[in-house]
Design an enzyme around this catalytic site. Structure first.
Site, PDB file in Angstrom:
ATOM      1  N   HIS A 147       0.844  -1.203   0.000  1.00 34.19           N
ATOM      2  CA  HIS A 147       0.000   0.000   0.000  1.00 34.19           C
ATOM      3  C   HIS A 147       0.872   1.243   0.000  1.00 34.19           C
ATOM      4  O   HIS A 147       1.617   1.482   0.937  1.00 34.19           O
ATOM      5  CB  HIS A 147      -0.938  -0.002   1.208  1.00 34.19           C
ATOM      6  CG  HIS A 147      -2.150  -0.844   0.993  1.00 34.19           C
ATOM      7  ND1 HIS A 147      -3.422  -0.399   1.205  1.00 34.19           N
ATOM      8  CD2 HIS A 147      -2.269  -2.112   0.541  1.00 34.19           C
ATOM      9  CE1 HIS A 147      -4.279  -1.357   0.890  1.00 34.19           C
ATOM     10  NE2 HIS A 147      -3.603  -2.411   0.493  1.00 34.19           N
TER      11      HIS A 147
ATOM     12  N   TYR B 290      -9.762   5.886   5.943  1.00 34.17           N
ATOM     13  CA  TYR B 290     -10.032   6.355   7.303  1.00 34.17           C
ATOM     14  C   TYR B 290     -11.074   7.467   7.173  1.00 34.17           C
ATOM     15  O   TYR B 290     -10.804   8.471   6.499  1.00 34.17           O
ATOM     16  CB  TYR B 290      -8.764   6.925   7.941  1.00 34.17           C
ATOM     17  CG  TYR B 290      -7.713   5.884   8.308  1.00 34.17           C
ATOM     18  CD1 TYR B 290      -7.717   5.280   9.564  1.00 34.17           C
ATOM     19  CD2 TYR B 290      -6.710   5.517   7.416  1.00 34.17           C
ATOM     20  CE1 TYR B 290      -6.748   4.344   9.921  1.00 34.17           C
ATOM     21  CE2 TYR B 290      -5.745   4.577   7.756  1.00 34.17           C
ATOM     22  CZ  TYR B 290      -5.765   3.993   9.008  1.00 34.17           C
ATOM     23  OH  TYR B 290      -4.803   3.063   9.363  1.00 34.17           O
TER      24      TYR B 290
ATOM     25  N   PRO C  20      -6.118   1.856  18.196  1.00 30.93           N
ATOM     26  CA  PRO C  20      -5.705   1.243  16.932  1.00 30.93           C
ATOM     27  C   PRO C  20      -5.591   2.187  15.733  1.00 30.93           C
ATOM     28  O   PRO C  20      -4.977   1.813  14.728  1.00 30.93           O
ATOM     29  CB  PRO C  20      -6.781   0.185  16.672  1.00 30.93           C
ATOM     30  CG  PRO C  20      -7.942   0.581  17.516  1.00 30.93           C
ATOM     31  CD  PRO C  20      -7.399   1.327  18.685  1.00 30.93           C
TER      32      PRO C  20
ATOM     33  N   LYS D 276      -0.538   1.113  14.985  1.00 34.04           N
ATOM     34  CA  LYS D 276       0.793   1.123  15.614  1.00 34.04           C
ATOM     35  C   LYS D 276       1.003   0.005  16.649  1.00 34.04           C
ATOM     36  O   LYS D 276       2.127  -0.217  17.098  1.00 34.04           O
ATOM     37  CB  LYS D 276       1.044   2.479  16.295  1.00 34.04           C
ATOM     38  CG  LYS D 276       1.230   3.613  15.326  1.00 34.04           C
ATOM     39  CD  LYS D 276       2.544   3.489  14.569  1.00 34.04           C
ATOM     40  CE  LYS D 276       2.478   4.146  13.223  1.00 34.04           C
ATOM     41  NZ  LYS D 276       2.931   3.373  12.105  1.00 34.04           N
TER      42      LYS D 276
ATOM     43  N   TYR E 297       3.250   7.083   9.754  1.00 35.95           N
ATOM     44  CA  TYR E 297       2.432   5.931   9.355  1.00 35.95           C
ATOM     45  C   TYR E 297       3.314   4.780   8.846  1.00 35.95           C
ATOM     46  O   TYR E 297       3.078   3.621   9.192  1.00 35.95           O
ATOM     47  CB  TYR E 297       1.414   6.347   8.276  1.00 35.95           C
ATOM     48  CG  TYR E 297       0.302   5.342   8.113  1.00 35.95           C
ATOM     49  CD1 TYR E 297      -0.880   5.461   8.837  1.00 35.95           C
ATOM     50  CD2 TYR E 297       0.433   4.243   7.249  1.00 35.95           C
ATOM     51  CE1 TYR E 297      -1.905   4.526   8.713  1.00 35.95           C
ATOM     52  CE2 TYR E 297      -0.578   3.304   7.121  1.00 35.95           C
ATOM     53  CZ  TYR E 297      -1.744   3.455   7.860  1.00 35.95           C
ATOM     54  OH  TYR E 297      -2.741   2.510   7.730  1.00 35.95           O
TER      55      TYR E 297
END
Ligand code: FAD
Ligand code: DHB
Length: 389
Positions: free
Chosen positions: A72, A200, A292, A296, A384
């Protein structure tokens, strides 16, 4: 019995440490409270940072990860009906890999069995002794009999509810905690993912996350109330709620179907300091929890394993204990950054009870800044994909 390292907990951190130690010829016994099947039935994290992938490569368990994991290079972020893409590789040069924690654990269990390393499943009443001396012990009951292993080092990899952290006397540790006033209701369904990137979503009805495991296995989450029970959420109610939280063009393409798993996770930030007491070293969820959002949890457990493994390698390879001395400080420095990122991303994406109009405007302004600023995107992407070790 005697061994070099006893690892308490056969979750991802314990198994990864065990496999890394195997590569340098250090003997370790893993003591796990549950069965292998039970550990593999827990559906949890899905996104691997490059550092985690690299550790799995060092441990020799990255074969399936590279053939089945999904690369990704970015993620979608939505606010109500608007959506934008954040490109990780453009800003950091690195993607993340979507590969479920269940699969990571399965690969590690298989590698452990293949090399003949000892794992005790269904170990009860685990007690850690003499950690302030040079020969600590771990006792447990298995099939009705009590056993004791003497070792050099105890790795406490037994998760948030384990025995390891509790073994550190209360006046020798400090705990920092924030509990969020909501949970995540997660489902797994044998349907194609709604989008090739993760989404998200911040919506007026609360947060939602669209993730996946493979081309025909989707993982979706919605923010829910703390008091909700997963059984009270029908599949229809879940899909309906998810659609309301996604931009309309995404909701229109969502393929729904029966869910094969449905559970609720509470959201919490938690850190225990220090992560070492005598010869006991805490790793992963035993020492810290993140909410969550941003994936991480598993990755921070892996970074602890990296620091502990480096310390143990120097200790056993050249009788140098400096890495073990520095373990807690080094691990915690990275842990707090992961805590900050997870707290920030959670605060940005969820609806909080009693959130004021001003606070909603702040969320909106911050998301707009993230959408339009290269440097804000770079900072988000850097965290990220995972900060360097
Ligand atoms: P664990 O996975 O908790 O493993 C600890 C092991 O120790 C377990 O197998 C347990 O059975 C065993 N154990 C416990 N007590 C004892 C004992 N006394 N003796 C022997 N063994 C013991 N992270 C994300 O990034 N994304 C997510 O979507 C996500 N979802 C999650 C959902 C839930 C419900 C939970 C609890 C966590 C989730 N996480 C997620 C976090 C992530 O899964 C964890 O950070 C990760 O599992 C940490 O690995 P660990 O090996 O440190 O601990
Ligand atoms: C997943 C979970 C997360 O918490 C996240 O931020 C991304 C993906 C998942 O389970 O796929």
């Amino acid at each position: 019995m005697r061994t070099q390292v006893v690892i308490i907990g056969g979750g991802p951190s314990g198994l990864l440490l065990g496999q890394l130690l195997h590569t340098i010829g250090v003997d370790a016994v893993v003591i796990e409270r549950k069965t292998r099947d039970y550990v593999l039935s827990r559906i949890r994290a899905g996104v691997l940072e490059r550092g985690t992938v690299d550790l799995l490569r060092q441990a020799g368990v990255d074969g399936r990860l590279h053939t089945e994991g999904l690369i990704h290079e970015g993620t979608m972020i939505s606010l109500d009906d608007e959506m934008f893409r954040l490109n990780f590789t453009k800003t950091t040069g690195h993607p993340v890999i979507v590969y479920g924690q269940t699969e990571v654990t399965r690969d590690l269990f298989d590698a452990r069995a293949a090399c003949g390393a000892k794992t005790v499943f269904e170990a009860e009443e685990v007690v850690i002794g003499n950690v302030e001396g040079s020969a600590p012990t771990v006792s447990y009951t298995h099939e009705g009999r009590r056993h004791t292993i003497t070792c050099d080092i105890v790795a406490g990899c037994d998760g948030f509810h384990g025995v390891s952290r509790q073994t550190i006397p209360q006046d020798k540790r400090r705990e920092f905690e924030k509990v969020y006033p909501f949970g995540w209701l997660g489902v797994l369904s044998e349907t194609p993912p709604v989008h090739h990137d993760l989404i998200y979503a911040n919506s007026a009805r609360g947060f939602a996350l669209c993730s996946m495991r493979n081309a025909n296995l989707s993982r979706y989450y919605i923010q829910c109330s703390m008091g909700d029970n997963a059984e009270d959420w029908s599949d229809e109610a879940f899909w309906e709620e998810l659609k309301h939280r996604l931009p309309p063009e995404i909701a229109a393409t969502l393929v729904t179907g029966p869910t094969i798993e449905k559970s609720i996770a509470p959201l919490r930030s938690f850190v225990c300091e220090p992560m070492r007491f005598g010869q006991l070293f805490l790793c992963g969820d035993a020492a810290h929890i993140v909410p969550p959002t941003g994936a991480k949890g598993l990755n921070t457990a892996a970074s602890d394993v990296h620091y502990l493994f480096q310390g143990l390698k120097a200790f056993y390879g050249s009788n140098d204990s400096s890495g073990l001395e520095q373990y807690s400080a080094k691990a915690l420095a990275r842990v707090w950054k992961a805590e900050r990122f997870s707290w920030w991303f959670t605060s940005l994406m969820h609806r909080f009870p009693e959130q004021t109009e001003f606070e909603l405007k702040m969320q909106r302004a911050e998301l707009e800044f993230l959408r339009t600023s290269q440097s804000a995107q770079a900072a988000m992407a850097e965290n990220y994909v995972g900060l360097p070790y």
